[in-house]
Scaffold this active site. Structure first.
Site, PDB file in Angstrom:
ATOM      1  N   ASP A  11       0.236 -46.946 -45.125  1.00  0.00           N
ATOM      2  CA  ASP A  11       0.029 -46.116 -46.307  1.00  0.00           C
ATOM      3  C   ASP A  11      -1.226 -46.609 -47.020  1.00  0.00           C
ATOM      4  O   ASP A  11      -1.348 -47.795 -47.318  1.00  0.00           O
ATOM      5  CB  ASP A  11       1.271 -46.279 -47.204  1.00  0.00           C
ATOM      6  CG  ASP A  11       1.142 -45.534 -48.516  1.00  0.00           C
ATOM      7  OD1 ASP A  11       0.285 -44.645 -48.615  1.00  0.00           O
ATOM      8  OD2 ASP A  11       1.911 -45.853 -49.440  1.00  0.00           O
ATOM      9  N   ASP A 106      -2.480 -39.603 -46.083  1.00  0.00           N
ATOM     10  CA  ASP A 106      -2.791 -41.034 -46.066  1.00  0.00           C
ATOM     11  C   ASP A 106      -1.597 -41.899 -45.670  1.00  0.00           C
ATOM     12  O   ASP A 106      -1.562 -43.079 -45.976  1.00  0.00           O
ATOM     13  CB  ASP A 106      -3.312 -41.476 -47.439  1.00  0.00           C
ATOM     14  CG  ASP A 106      -2.234 -41.463 -48.500  1.00  0.00           C
ATOM     15  OD1 ASP A 106      -1.562 -40.427 -48.642  1.00  0.00           O
ATOM     16  OD2 ASP A 106      -2.041 -42.489 -49.163  1.00  0.00           O
ATOM     17  N   GLU A 107      -0.608 -41.301 -45.015  1.00  0.00           N
ATOM     18  CA  GLU A 107       0.575 -42.058 -44.603  1.00  0.00           C
ATOM     19  C   GLU A 107       0.976 -41.651 -43.200  1.00  0.00           C
ATOM     20  O   GLU A 107       1.061 -40.459 -42.901  1.00  0.00           O
ATOM     21  CB  GLU A 107       1.772 -41.716 -45.500  1.00  0.00           C
ATOM     22  CG  GLU A 107       1.923 -42.581 -46.710  1.00  0.00           C
ATOM     23  CD  GLU A 107       3.095 -42.119 -47.555  1.00  0.00           C
ATOM     24  OE1 GLU A 107       4.243 -42.156 -47.074  1.00  0.00           O
ATOM     25  OE2 GLU A 107       2.852 -41.692 -48.696  1.00  0.00           O
TER      26      GLU A 107
HETATM   27 MG    MG Z   1      -0.669 -43.778 -50.336  1.00  0.00          MG
END
Ligand code: MG
Length: 407
Positions: A11, A106-107
């Site tokens: 993350d 973003d993960e």
């Molecule tokens: Mg994040």
């Protein structure tokens, strides 16, 4: 092998704000808040860690953030810029293994079982990824490694920023025993309150409650969180982010009273929401619209879509009727949103039963394809023309006010 820990959850820390700091190194170390300018209304979509340290959270109203940090850096944000970084982030992940689930921009959750067979050490894999992303993108990430997807996700949130938490089948039970229940995916404020009232505060306590009992109280979600509390992915293995509704909303820089312009926004939001539904192979059975007047009075309406649909042209007349019925005051509107819910799967072959639906399905599939390859603006409808003079065009659509929050 008892220590086998095949899942790596990664993350990016404070994604939007970190991208801004990465592009403009002068912002490094400063409290950056992405979501809008200081005098604008709306909320902070993403505060940097420096801003978090001073009390700003995701969702803090901009005026409140400006009060907390008068000298803070307020930015509107740029969705396309984040998308570009997201693609480079995924490029690095894919070079580690193709075996990954995209969770968001973003993960991601990587199955590193194969990588470990070759390179052995999970910690080394994680550190190499972290360093490469830091070197090439100037983004810090937090990583969790664990024997299940859900435990890896929980572990990734344990230490931030630039955290690395590794759990094995030996250390996992002790880690979970003391974990507050709100850290378990699937437990929101409502479920948390129910469980706290039952005296259940930790994952360890939750794990000792019989499954059937949780199912009685919380329905199918009860079974899911029962599994999660034991660190197991449970019956809905890859599915711990089940989509129950698709929501698109935006705030306005100035209050809008023009009915036609408001309906253009609704059409645009609906267009975005139905495209998302189609990508999920789902149809919606209900549509909700909401808006907020300048004086904050909130209004909501709901309608049933019959038969269920993911075609904006089917659903829009209903949105239009609802809106015309609900928009009764002569007061401007500051926020509008559309929520598609009552989602159901559909099979591509099911629409052969109905010529019109089948024709539409092919048309929409073609439209989605053209937009995905030629850009959103390669095809436009008259209904959204009036937005063209108000918003900047991005690669994937108009740049509305809050990136990430208004999609
Ligand atoms: Mg994040």
């Amino acid at each position: 092998m008892a220590n086998l820990a095949p899942f790596l959850y990664i993350d990016v820390d404070a994604f939007f704000a970190s991208v801004e700091q990465s592009i403009n190194p002068a912002l490094a170390g400063l409290p950056v808040m992405v979501g809008g300018l200081k005098h604008e209304r709306g909320v902070v979509a993403c505060p940097s860690y420096e801003a978090r340290a001073r009390g700003v959270r995701t969702g803090t109203p901009l005026y409140e953030a400006a009060r907390l940090i008068p000298s803070g850096i307020f930015l509107r944000g740029d969705f396309n810029r984040y998308q570009d970084f997201s693609e480079r982030f995924y490029g690095i992940l894919y070079s580690c293994t193709p075996d990954l689930n995209k969770v968001s921009q973003d993960e991601a959750c990587l199955d590193i079982g194969g990588v470990l067979r070759h390179f052995g050490d999970a910690r080394r894999v994680a550190i190499q990824l972290q360093q490469r992303i830091l070197r090439e993108l100037s983004l810090s990430t937090s990583i969790g490694i664990a024997p299940s997807r859900v435990a890896a996700k929980i572990a990734s949130e344990h230490r931030k920023p630039l955290g690395l938490t590794i759990l094995t089948s030996e250390t996992l039970p002790a880690f979970l025993a003391g974990l507050p229940i709100r850290k378990i995916p699937g437990i929101g404020p409502v479920t948390e309150r129910i469980l706290l009232e039952m005296g259940i505060k930790t994952a360890g306590q939750l794990a000792s409650v019989p499954k059937h009992y949780l199912k009685t109280i919380l329905g199918i979600n009860g079974l899911k969180i029962a599994a999660y509390s034991r660190g197991e992915d449970g019956p809905l293995l890859r599915d711990y982010r089940v989509t129950r509704s698709v929501n698109r909303e935006t705030g306005f820089a100035d209050d809008i009273t023009d009915r036609k312009l408001l309906l253009s926004h609704y059409f645009y939001l609906l267009e975005r929401a139905t495209r998302k539904l189609r990508s999920l192979h789902k149809r919606a059975g209900t549509v909700r619209i909401k808006f907020r007047y300048a004086d904050f009075q909130a209004v909501e309406g709901v309608g049933r879509i019959c038969p269920a649909s993911n075609d904006e042209n089917d659903i829009f007349p209903m949105v239009e009727r609802m809106f015309n019925r609900l928009f009764t005051r002569r007061v401007g509107i500051r926020l509008a949103g559309v929520i598609l819910a009552g989602l159901r799967d559909y099979r591509d072959n099911e629409s052969f039963l109905n010529d019109r639906i089948e024709k539409n399905r092919r048309l929409l599939k073609g439209l989605d394809h053209v937009r995905a390859t030629q850009g959103f603006f390669s095809l436009m409808t008259g209904r959204t023309w009036s937005l063209d003079s108000r918003y900047k065009r991005g690669d994937t659509g108009y740049e509305l006010r809050t990136p990430g929050l208004s999609q």
